[in-house]
Design an enzyme around this catalytic site. Structure first.
Site, mmCIF file in Angstrom:
data_model
loop_
_atom_site.group_PDB
_atom_site.id
_atom_site.type_symbol
_atom_site.label_atom_id
_atom_site.label_comp_id
_atom_site.label_asym_id
_atom_site.label_seq_id
_atom_site.Cartn_x
_atom_site.Cartn_y
_atom_site.Cartn_z
ATOM 1 C CG HIS A 1 2.918 2.565 -0.779
ATOM 2 N ND1 HIS A 1 3.254 3.017 -2.028
ATOM 3 C CD2 HIS A 1 3.297 3.539 0.069
ATOM 4 C CE1 HIS A 1 3.825 4.210 -1.939
ATOM 5 N NE2 HIS A 1 3.875 4.551 -0.672
ATOM 6 N NE ARG B 1 6.752 12.525 -0.434
ATOM 7 C CZ ARG B 1 7.100 11.239 -0.425
ATOM 8 N NH1 ARG B 1 7.766 10.718 -1.437
ATOM 9 N NH2 ARG B 1 6.771 10.459 0.590
ATOM 10 C CG ASP B 2 4.655 8.440 -1.729
ATOM 11 O OD1 ASP B 2 5.497 8.354 -2.644
ATOM 12 O OD2 ASP B 2 4.369 7.499 -0.977
ATOM 13 C CG ASN C 1 0.931 6.931 -1.095
ATOM 14 O OD1 ASN C 1 1.685 6.904 -0.138
ATOM 15 N ND2 ASN C 1 1.277 7.454 -2.273
ATOM 16 C CB CYS D 1 4.387 -0.232 -6.893
ATOM 17 S SG CYS D 1 5.770 -1.315 -6.519
ATOM 18 C CG HIS E 1 4.260 6.212 3.984
ATOM 19 N ND1 HIS E 1 3.970 7.476 3.520
ATOM 20 C CD2 HIS E 1 4.559 5.477 2.886
ATOM 21 C CE1 HIS E 1 4.098 7.496 2.186
ATOM 22 N NE2 HIS E 1 4.458 6.287 1.791
#
Lengths: 313, 313
Positions: free
Chosen positions: A211, A17-18, A251, A242, A209
């Site tokens: 990054h 997903r991310d 991430n 980003c 979560h």
């Protein structure tokens, strides 16, 4: 300084997903499914497998239905879908997602930019999601994006984050994620805020979560763990990115995190050698290098043969 | 958990030495001098400007004499030269290095591979260096490579490291560097060993040299600082690399370290915006991207304009 590392650290894998959502090149649905199926064999108990947002907003994940339909479900694994609103929730539930991850930003400006609505409208929409989801066997998690800083507004007041935790709980959502969406957190800030949130949310229900945008991701994990956080999102290969920093990390990298845990003695239940083999496939799949370090350098414990000439010295 | 961040963290910039030595492309002497001269304006009190080793061993730094001759010396800055033996010491002193950084490995195998002699022979050679240096106004520092792990032998016994600290001190060298040469350290190991070394060496005389090979460099800095270490090596852009891991990170990145310190409130005296401008020149100088993150992503506090469309929502 003493450290109690006896509690396991739970990693939720979010690369499908991310990670994939920011990839410029289309990843075929079959490749997404294959990646998730491979991840299901690594030891994760939770995988964020996709999102159900407008295909106009995130075209890279427009095949959420097919992905959730195609993956092999493992009984011990919770397959999560990120959703921004009721429509997303309906699609995710039809696709048999085990958990809906609702997301809004602590920053009003970021919520407007990302969700195209004010924070108040997001919360109203989540009320509808909760009502709808109540009729279905699905878990709910509430994510707070830009918890540790907003690329437009800067620092976010900690009380603002606590208000949103309260708002999720008022809706009946006990499980929350604090997301450092663009990698602005620092370890002392993390420690301070996590302590305060853990007065409201149990460690079983709190996910962090992070990054690694500015190289502080693993420092932030350690800082959060030290004050009681136990659940963390991470992405294979450090996939993601980003939007404001081409070339910057996304991430935190799952295998780098697991390697850290293995080294300091925190259990994760994840098979690191297997994970490294998966990660090393990513450049071929995506057409570019990934920021993860351990896939390139090997584990701390992987040794090399000494040069032959030393036998002659 | 309380943190006392009132002591400054001293950064020794090592990109001209530990960074450039692994670059495959020759960097012109004038470019090396220009880089060091620019670094001299950033706020560093110490710069490792080059090494005096056999040009056959490290051709990239074969112009040590010209570099030390060409740079503009600033009164507040100590310009350090790495040396492996008496010949290197003689060359460095002739070139008016302010400090000689002697280096040997804690691992016998690594010392054989890197220095082509046994550890005992390195220590004997250092005895000659100390005698020779005694007649000159030059400082001495003793580095212990592979302190936290050897790529050939694996974990290094902590007592072995302490023995080498004692051996340096027995030679009259009070100032030592613990070097994680190939990035194998983890924060708990760092904490444990630094505590023990600080029983023998004052914080003013102890430097930690970490590589970010597996993404743990800044975690290791924080762990070391928390137990009393105050001096750290770092390289602009994260320059450097690992001979065993093409593509992996090298030294911890100076600007990423300074950004961390700025964020958590540890003083470094270094001008981060200026440093970022320097770092952003490196890809053009070296012909490749650097692993440093903050040069790509900007500082935590650098904000972005929100998208125009939110005004219409």
């Amino acid at each position: 300084m003493t450290h109690d590392y006896s509690d396991a650290l739970i990693v939720q894998e979010v690369s499908p997903r991310d990670g994939l959502q920011i990839e410029p090149t289309w990843v075929e649905t079959t490749d997404k499914i294959a990646l998730i199926d491979q991840l299901s064999l690594a030891g994760f108990s939770r995988i964020e497998a996709g999102s159900f947002v407008s295909p106009k907003a995130i075209a890279a994940l427009r095949d959420g239905e097919q992905v959730f339909q195609g993956i092999i479900r493992h009984p011990g694994i919770i397959y999560v879908a990120l959703i921004p609103n009721l429509k997303g929730a309906q699609r995710a539930i039809e696709s048999r997602a085990d958990e809906l991850n609702l997301v809004m930003s602590a920053s009003q400006t970021h919520n407007l930019a990302n969700m195209r609505m004010r924070c108040e409208a997001s919360l109203t929409a989540f009320g509808d999601v909760v009502s709808f989801a109540g009729d279905h066997p699905v878990r709910l998690n509430g994510s707070i994006a830009t918890t540790f800083g907003c690329p437009f507004e800067g620092r976010i007041d900690e009380d603002r984050v606590l208000q949103l935790v309260d708002a999720y709980q008022a809706l009946g959502i006990q499980s929350v994620t604090l997301a450092d969406t663009t990698g602005m957190a620092n370890p002392r800030q993390v420690e301070r805020l996590v302590k305060r949130v853990l007065e409201r949310v149990s460690a079983d229900h709190l996910t962090l979560h992070f990054h690694n945008t500015r190289g502080l991701g693993l420092c932030n994990v350690l800082a959060a763990y030290e004050v009681g956080a136990r659940r963390f999102d991470a992405a294979l290969g450090g996939l993601g990115g980003c939007p404001f920093a081409p070339g910057a990390s996304g991430n935190i990298c799952t295998e780098d995190l697991v390697n850290l845990c293995d080294e300091v003695g925190i259990e994760t239940g994840i098979d690191l050698p297997y994970l490294l083999r998966l990660s090393r496939q990513l450049p071929a799949l995506l057409g570019h290098e990934l920021p993860g370090q351990v896939a390139k350098a090997g584990r701390n414990c992987d040794l090399h043969p000494p040069p032959g000439y030393i036998a002659t010295l």
